[in-house]
Design a protein around this motif. Sequence first.
Motif, mmCIF file in Angstrom:
data_model
loop_
_atom_site.group_PDB
_atom_site.id
_atom_site.type_symbol
_atom_site.label_atom_id
_atom_site.label_comp_id
_atom_site.label_asym_id
_atom_site.label_seq_id
_atom_site.Cartn_x
_atom_site.Cartn_y
_atom_site.Cartn_z
ATOM 1 N N ARG A 34 -24.704 21.810 20.419
ATOM 2 C CA ARG A 34 -25.498 20.899 19.589
ATOM 3 C C ARG A 34 -24.763 20.562 18.296
ATOM 4 O O ARG A 34 -23.932 21.343 17.813
ATOM 5 C CB ARG A 34 -26.854 21.529 19.253
ATOM 6 C CG ARG A 34 -27.733 21.760 20.487
ATOM 7 C CD ARG A 34 -29.062 22.392 20.092
ATOM 8 N NE ARG A 34 -29.913 22.622 21.244
ATOM 9 C CZ ARG A 34 -30.784 21.739 21.734
ATOM 10 N NH1 ARG A 34 -30.912 20.565 21.134
ATOM 11 N NH2 ARG A 34 -31.518 22.027 22.793
ATOM 12 N N ASP A 35 -25.092 19.433 17.741
ATOM 13 C CA ASP A 35 -24.580 19.048 16.430
ATOM 14 C C ASP A 35 -25.150 19.995 15.387
ATOM 15 O O ASP A 35 -26.359 20.249 15.359
ATOM 16 C CB ASP A 35 -24.989 17.600 16.119
ATOM 17 C CG ASP A 35 -24.418 17.118 14.804
ATOM 18 O OD1 ASP A 35 -25.022 17.418 13.753
ATOM 19 O OD2 ASP A 35 -23.384 16.433 14.826
ATOM 20 N N THR A 38 -27.751 17.821 12.942
ATOM 21 C CA THR A 38 -28.926 17.145 13.496
ATOM 22 C C THR A 38 -29.591 17.937 14.618
ATOM 23 O O THR A 38 -30.752 17.668 14.949
ATOM 24 C CB THR A 38 -28.534 15.763 14.042
ATOM 25 O OG1 THR A 38 -27.654 15.937 15.174
ATOM 26 C CG2 THR A 38 -27.835 14.943 12.971
ATOM 27 N N GLN A 42 -24.773 17.659 22.143
ATOM 28 C CA GLN A 42 -23.478 16.997 22.249
ATOM 29 C C GLN A 42 -22.929 17.044 23.671
ATOM 30 O O GLN A 42 -22.506 16.045 24.212
ATOM 31 C CB GLN A 42 -22.477 17.650 21.276
ATOM 32 C CG GLN A 42 -22.855 17.496 19.821
ATOM 33 C CD GLN A 42 -22.877 16.046 19.399
ATOM 34 O OE1 GLN A 42 -21.858 15.357 19.460
ATOM 35 N NE2 GLN A 42 -24.033 15.565 18.977
ATOM 36 N N THR A 317 -19.894 6.531 19.524
ATOM 37 C CA THR A 317 -19.290 7.841 19.755
ATOM 38 C C THR A 317 -18.499 7.840 21.052
ATOM 39 O O THR A 317 -18.960 7.313 22.071
ATOM 40 C CB THR A 317 -20.386 8.922 19.835
ATOM 41 O OG1 THR A 317 -21.179 8.871 18.656
ATOM 42 C CG2 THR A 317 -19.780 10.301 19.977
#
Length: 444
Positions: A34-35, A38, A42, A317
Amino acid sequence: MAEKPAGKSRSIQQIQTDHAVRALGGADEVGVRRDGETGEIQYLYRKGCILVREEAVPHVRSILDRYEESVRGRRDYGDRDRDDRTDPPPARERDRIEQVVNGVRLVWLRGLETHDALDLVREGNEEFDIPGLGAGWAAPDHAVHIAGDAGHCPATEPEPIGPGGAPYPPMSADPAAGAGVKVVVVDTGLDTELTANPFWMRGVTGERDPLVRPGRVLDPYAGHGTFIAGLVRAMAPRAEVHVLSLFARGGATWESTLVQNLDRAVAAEYPDVISMSAGTRAYAGGLLAFKVWGEERLRHHKGIALVVAAGNDGDRTFFWPAAAPFTVSVGALGTDWRSRAEFSNFGGWVDVYAPGTDLVNAFPDGKFTYQEPPNIPPTLPQARVETFAGLAMWSGTSFSTPIVAGMIAARMSRTGENGRDAAAALLAQARAQAVPGVGAVLLP
């Protein structure tokens, strides 16, 4: 961070993540990255191992061993009066290394978490005076999924179309388009028992789609490969189309496994064009095994065009392997064919945009239970269930991709170019007719 204009909601992403994790073996086998700011997902990765460039394996193994020995030595020194100090693991456990393809190995870890091991390989450890190798030598074994980073390709769930419908975009006006060209579709497989077998699907071959279950029950992503094969055939009616079932585990597979299977497919199937509607966000630098495969294997097979979906996150992205320079990356246009679809990824790494919204093509007949909002509670009292009769309407960069693959095949049969040359010529044409604010565009 700006809100994504049209990416799927986190609830849908979580639904698709949960599905992929279950399909790949559960939380003991699958990690979720995960980011840090935030909390957004990911990518998914395989726990307990890392991918390493072949020439770096001895150095990586040395770094990991030195770190383990230093940690064990510090712990044992602190407990030097105890009799249960730890012994080093046996050599067979310590040296578990598997070949993926030429140029890359899968190195199994002992105790270290995957990203801790990657940080150690890249940066080293000052406390124990262990130098790192820098970036680019090791990466996770990512989960590659037809739903992208565990949620975003296809952009929607399929909608049923009544019997007797026609494909959209419509069939090519040239009935000989694609003659003499082989397109391999890397996907969930083919529904080999289509009851309503459209005429344009005749002669399409492939491995059975296991997501079409006995009794014509359709699991999530069932028919994905069949729909894509139909789109290729609509653009290139005479092309030889063969569908491989490489995403049979709930639409997902490991990067290492996918690269091995692609390598075998190139050697055994002799494709001119490969269409792959799958991918993921990735660790820094992208998909290492794919990169090495492109460098060490694909480039030695003259003329193959690898056409890959750009993903449906609705942002710029990088999405891999579409962002790799050896692919033709395809984004999606909206229904007017003049604007970018709101769900499509975009940016300089996307080579071309093609129709990808509300497309119609072949789909398994059977019963499908919807998995995502707005077709499930609390929007509806219970999950929506539909019976399909051989055609569906579907949206996503998953489906703009075979449009381009089919157009490459059609050009090959017309001009005598190989896959890469035909792709390059079509991309030049697309840039010449670029739409301002969108980019290079190819239309059937």
